[in-house]
Write a protein that holds these residues in place. Structure first.
Motif, PDB file in Angstrom:
ATOM      1  N   CYS A   1       0.752  -1.156  -0.046  1.00 52.00           N
ATOM      2  CA  CYS A   1       0.124   0.205   0.010  1.00 52.00           C
ATOM      3  C   CYS A   1       0.879   1.292   0.098  1.00 52.00           C
ATOM      4  CB  CYS A   1      -0.939  -0.064   1.256  1.00 52.00           C
ATOM      5  SG  CYS A   1      -2.058   1.418   1.296  1.00 52.00           S
TER       6      CYS A   1
ATOM      7  N   HIS B   1      -0.433   4.456  -0.007  1.00 54.55           N
ATOM      8  CA  HIS B   1      -1.053   5.732   0.498  1.00 54.55           C
ATOM      9  C   HIS B   1      -1.422   5.374   1.920  1.00 54.55           C
ATOM     10  CE1 HIS B   1      -4.687   8.279   1.225  1.00 54.55           C
ATOM     11  NE2 HIS B   1      -4.257   8.867   0.135  1.00 54.55           N
ATOM     12  N   PHE B   2      -0.986   6.371   2.893  1.00 54.34           N
ATOM     13  CA  PHE B   2      -1.149   6.035   4.203  1.00 54.34           C
ATOM     14  C   PHE B   2      -2.604   5.850   4.651  1.00 54.34           C
ATOM     15  CE2 PHE B   2      -1.285   7.257   8.723  1.00 54.34           C
ATOM     16  CZ  PHE B   2      -0.433   6.464   9.215  1.00 54.34           C
ATOM     17  N   CYS B   3      -2.638   4.725   5.248  1.00 56.19           N
ATOM     18  CA  CYS B   3      -4.206   4.384   5.659  1.00 56.19           C
ATOM     19  C   CYS B   3      -4.470   4.029   7.086  1.00 56.19           C
ATOM     20  CB  CYS B   3      -4.862   3.343   4.795  1.00 56.19           C
ATOM     21  SG  CYS B   3      -3.479   1.874   4.713  1.00 56.19           S
TER      22      CYS B   3
ATOM     23  N   HIS C   1      -0.641   0.632   8.456  1.00 58.90           N
ATOM     24  CA  HIS C   1      -0.231   0.717   6.706  1.00 58.90           C
ATOM     25  C   HIS C   1       0.983   0.080   6.440  1.00 58.90           C
ATOM     26  CE1 HIS C   1       0.680   2.713   3.271  1.00 58.90           C
ATOM     27  NE2 HIS C   1       1.687   3.517   3.776  1.00 58.90           N
TER      28      HIS C   1
ATOM     29  N   MET D   1       0.785  -3.283   5.307  1.00 60.03           N
ATOM     30  CA  MET D   1      -0.136  -3.684   4.359  1.00 60.03           C
ATOM     31  C   MET D   1       0.790  -4.064   3.001  1.00 60.03           C
ATOM     32  SD  MET D   1      -3.588  -1.693   3.336  1.00 60.03           S
ATOM     33  CE  MET D   1      -4.553  -2.035   1.928  1.00 60.03           C
TER      34      MET D   1
HETATM   35 CU   LIG Z   1      -1.797   2.349   3.355  1.00 57.71          CU
END
Ligand SMILES: [Cu+2]
Length: 133
Positions: free
Chosen positions: A115, A117-119, A123, A126
Motif C-alpha cells: 500500500c 497511500h497512508f491508511c 499501513h 499492508m
Molecule cells: Cu496504506
C-alpha cells in the motif's frame, strides 16, 4: 617510445573493464516497465484483489511467466495505494472504488507490492507479493 607502446593496451583494458562494470551495475537494477516488451499474443489473466485496512486479499499471487496480468483492485473501506516497484506501478485506489493496473510478467521472480497511500496504524504492514514462475 617502447614504454608508450606497452601502456596503451593497458589503458584500453582498464577502460574496457570500467565499461563492463558500469553495464553490470545497470543490469543489476534493471526493472520491467509495466507492459514493455509484451508480445501481442500474450495470454491475459485477470485477478481481483480487495484492499482494506490493513491487508490485500489475496496477499500472494502466483502467475505464469509470459502472462499479461490485469489486476482489478477494489478498496472496501478507505483510500489505499498499490505499488509494485519492479513494474513501475504506483496508483491510488479511492475509497470504495475499483482500479485496474496491468503488467507483463516478463521474468520469473518474486516481486513485492505494498500500500502506498497512508491508511492508518497498520499501513506499513499492508503488503504482499507476486510470484512469477
Ligand atoms: Cu496504506
Amino acid at each position: 617510445m617502447h614504454s608508450k607502446g606497452v601502456k596503451l593496451p593497458v589503458m584500453k583494458i582498464i577502460l574496457f573493464l570500467i565499461i563492463v562494470i558500469a553495464l553490470a551495475g545497470c543490469a543489476a537494477v534493471e526493472k520491467d516497465k509495466a507492459l514493455e516488451f509484451m508480445p501481442p499474443d500474450a495470454p491475459i489473466q485477470k485477478i481481483s484483489i480487495t484492499a482494506k485496512r490493513f491487508e490485500f486479499t489475496p496477499e500472494m499471487l502466483q502467475i505464469k511467466q509470459g502472462v499479461h496480468v490485469i489486476l482489478e483492485i477494489e478498496s472496501l473501506d478507505v483510500t489505499h495505494g498499490f505499488k509494485i516497484e519492479h513494474y513501475g506501478i504506483n496508483i491510488t485506489i479511492p475509497e470504495k472504488r475499483r482500479v485496474a493496473v496491468e503488467f507483463y510478467a516478463r521474468k520469473p521472480g518474486t516481486y513485492p507490492f505494498q500500500c502506498s497511500h497512508f491508511c492508518g496504524a497498520g499501513h506499513f504492514g499492508m503488503k504482499g507479493k507476486i510470484i512469477v514462475e
